[in-house]
Design a protein around this motif. Structure first.
Motif, PDB file in Angstrom:
ATOM      1  N   TYR A 244     -10.293 -36.351 -22.571  1.00 28.84           N
ATOM      2  CA  TYR A 244      -9.130 -37.242 -22.672  1.00 28.84           C
ATOM      3  C   TYR A 244      -8.397 -37.026 -23.995  1.00 28.84           C
ATOM      4  O   TYR A 244      -7.160 -36.922 -24.031  1.00 28.84           O
ATOM      5  CB  TYR A 244      -9.580 -38.693 -22.556  1.00 28.84           C
ATOM      6  N   GLY A 245      -9.171 -36.944 -25.087  1.00 31.67           N
ATOM      7  CA  GLY A 245      -8.539 -36.716 -26.384  1.00 31.67           C
ATOM      8  C   GLY A 245      -7.857 -35.363 -26.467  1.00 31.67           C
ATOM      9  O   GLY A 245      -6.738 -35.252 -26.992  1.00 31.67           O
TER      10      GLY A 245
ATOM     11  N   THR B  49      -2.312 -35.467 -14.939  1.00 32.07           N
ATOM     12  CA  THR B  49      -1.718 -34.361 -14.189  1.00 32.07           C
ATOM     13  C   THR B  49      -2.802 -33.558 -13.481  1.00 32.07           C
ATOM     14  O   THR B  49      -3.965 -33.567 -13.884  1.00 32.07           O
ATOM     15  CB  THR B  49      -0.931 -33.417 -15.109  1.00 32.07           C
TER      16      THR B  49
ATOM     17  N   ILE C 162      -9.075 -39.505 -16.872  1.00 29.32           N
ATOM     18  CA  ILE C 162      -7.881 -38.704 -17.138  1.00 29.32           C
ATOM     19  C   ILE C 162      -6.986 -38.471 -15.924  1.00 29.32           C
ATOM     20  O   ILE C 162      -5.901 -37.907 -16.073  1.00 29.32           O
ATOM     21  CB  ILE C 162      -8.260 -37.332 -17.740  1.00 29.32           C
TER      22      ILE C 162
ATOM     23  N   HIS D 287      -0.533 -33.212 -23.529  1.00 32.40           N
ATOM     24  CA  HIS D 287       0.265 -33.965 -22.565  1.00 32.40           C
ATOM     25  C   HIS D 287      -0.112 -33.609 -21.123  1.00 32.40           C
ATOM     26  O   HIS D 287       0.759 -33.474 -20.250  1.00 32.40           O
ATOM     27  CB  HIS D 287       1.765 -33.710 -22.776  1.00 32.40           C
TER      28      HIS D 287
ATOM     29  N   VAL E   1      -2.829 -35.376 -19.572  1.00 34.43           N
ATOM     30  CA  VAL E   1      -3.530 -36.510 -18.975  1.00 34.43           C
ATOM     31  C   VAL E   1      -2.692 -37.050 -17.818  1.00 34.43           C
ATOM     32  O   VAL E   1      -1.481 -37.225 -17.933  1.00 34.43           O
ATOM     33  CB  VAL E   1      -3.783 -37.618 -20.017  1.00 34.43           C
TER      34      VAL E   1
ATOM     35  N   GLY F  70      -4.255 -30.897 -15.858  1.00 38.25           N
ATOM     36  CA  GLY F  70      -5.285 -31.413 -16.748  1.00 38.25           C
ATOM     37  C   GLY F  70      -6.608 -31.604 -16.045  1.00 38.25           C
ATOM     38  O   GLY F  70      -7.677 -31.302 -16.607  1.00 38.25           O
TER      39      GLY F  70
ATOM     40  N   LEU G   7      -6.811 -33.345 -23.862  1.00 40.05           N
ATOM     41  CA  LEU G   7      -5.709 -33.194 -22.916  1.00 40.05           C
ATOM     42  C   LEU G   7      -4.518 -34.083 -23.262  1.00 40.05           C
ATOM     43  O   LEU G   7      -3.377 -33.753 -22.918  1.00 40.05           O
ATOM     44  CB  LEU G   7      -6.201 -33.512 -21.499  1.00 40.05           C
ATOM     45  N   SER G   8      -4.783 -35.209 -23.938  1.00 38.99           N
ATOM     46  CA  SER G   8      -3.664 -36.063 -24.348  1.00 38.99           C
ATOM     47  C   SER G   8      -2.796 -35.354 -25.385  1.00 38.99           C
ATOM     48  O   SER G   8      -1.569 -35.527 -25.403  1.00 38.99           O
ATOM     49  CB  SER G   8      -4.182 -37.385 -24.902  1.00 38.99           C
ATOM     50  N   LEU G   9      -3.406 -34.532 -26.229  1.00 41.11           N
ATOM     51  CA  LEU G   9      -2.632 -33.771 -27.212  1.00 41.11           C
ATOM     52  C   LEU G   9      -1.738 -32.739 -26.520  1.00 41.11           C
ATOM     53  O   LEU G   9      -0.653 -32.416 -27.013  1.00 41.11           O
ATOM     54  CB  LEU G   9      -3.567 -33.065 -28.198  1.00 41.11           C
TER      55      LEU G   9
ATOM     56  N   GLY H 149      -5.323 -40.582 -13.943  1.00 45.40           N
ATOM     57  CA  GLY H 149      -4.124 -41.391 -13.865  1.00 45.40           C
ATOM     58  C   GLY H 149      -3.769 -41.726 -12.426  1.00 45.40           C
ATOM     59  O   GLY H 149      -4.600 -41.665 -11.526  1.00 45.40           O
TER      60      GLY H 149
END
Length: 259
Positions: free
Chosen positions: A116-117, A127, A206, A123, A125, A130, A119-121, A208
């Protein structure tokens, strides 16, 4: 009498493992409005609800797309890694083996937080891309183990004989190496697909809303409404996994040169 004890224990273990499936299947045909066993009656209503529900079908489609993408990425990474690991000697080989096994050693929740950390960088999360990256990282160790075991049993004299007969490296790989390794590659691909399709912990963190998978949808459904459609999905997933295991066993037992 004593010689029958191992067989009896094996039967008891098998019954213990099969019992949950024996309960889920009749519950999927239950006419009860919630989970109830034994069912008060039987019908196909919840199967109809599953196959006509847009949310359930979208989650199923996401699971298939993500699992297929994860399978491809896993093979692209695991196959050359297995070749390099088995065919070459290098310093730190044991450390490399431990490193590639970390995704299956580390607890799933810890891995999910890390993905999560990361993939959030990027962008990613929420998707499909991801999810494919995260599931590939989890599937690579499984495929690596299968492919490494297959490569260790490969007789390299076959490759030398083909090259001595005039075959080039590409032709030798396509006509000699690949047919021998094909069962192991297919088994590795099968396990990568099933592992991604059934994974839930990382998906909860992750996926969503847009990339929600079937296991995530099942978790949310049982947490919020106890929808009996979960029994239908569980039955279908169990059947798919059993079919995949049978295919994998068939491929492993099939002679390398069988056509």
């Amino acid at each position: 009498m004593a010689r029958h004890i191992p067989l009896a224990l094996a039967i008891l273990v098998a019954l213990f493992l099969v019992a949950p499936m024996a309960i889920i299947v009749p519950m999927s045909f239950s006419s009860a409005i919630s989970f109830e066993f034994p069912p008060p009656g039987y019908w196909f209503g919840y199967y109809v609800r599953y196959f006509t529900s847009e949310s359930w079908l979208d989650a199923t489609l996401n699971s298939f797309v993500i699992a297929l993408g994860s399978m491809v990425v896993t093979l692209v990474v695991a196959l050359p890694a297995a070749f390099g690991f088995v065919r070459h000697r290098f310093r730190g080989k044991s450390a490399f083996n431990l490193l590639i096994m970390l995704p299956v050693i580390v607890p799933g929740v810890v891995s999910a937080l890390g993905y999560y950390g990361f993939l959030s960088l990027a962008h990613l999360v929420g998707t499909r891309a991801g999810m494919i990256v995260a599931h590939s990282a989890l599937s690579i160790p499984i495929a690596f183990l299968v492919l490494s075991a297959t490569l260790k049993g490969f007789d390299r004299n076959l490759k030398r004989a083909a090259m001595n007969a005039g075959a080039g490296p590409l032709r030798t790989f396509l006509w000699v190496t690949l047919p021998v390794l094909r069962p192991g590659i297919l088994v590795g691909a099968m396990f990568a697909f099933l592992h991604s399709f059934n994974e839930a912990v990382v998906a909860i963190f992750i996926a969503g809303r847009d990339a929600s998978t079937l296991p995530k949808k099942m978790f949310e459904s049982i947490r919020l409404e106890s929808d009996p459609v979960i029994a239908v999905v569980s039955t279908l997933l169990t059947g798919a996994v059993l079919l995949g295991v049978l295919v994998a066993l068939f491929l492993r037992r099939r002679p390398a040169y069988a056509h």
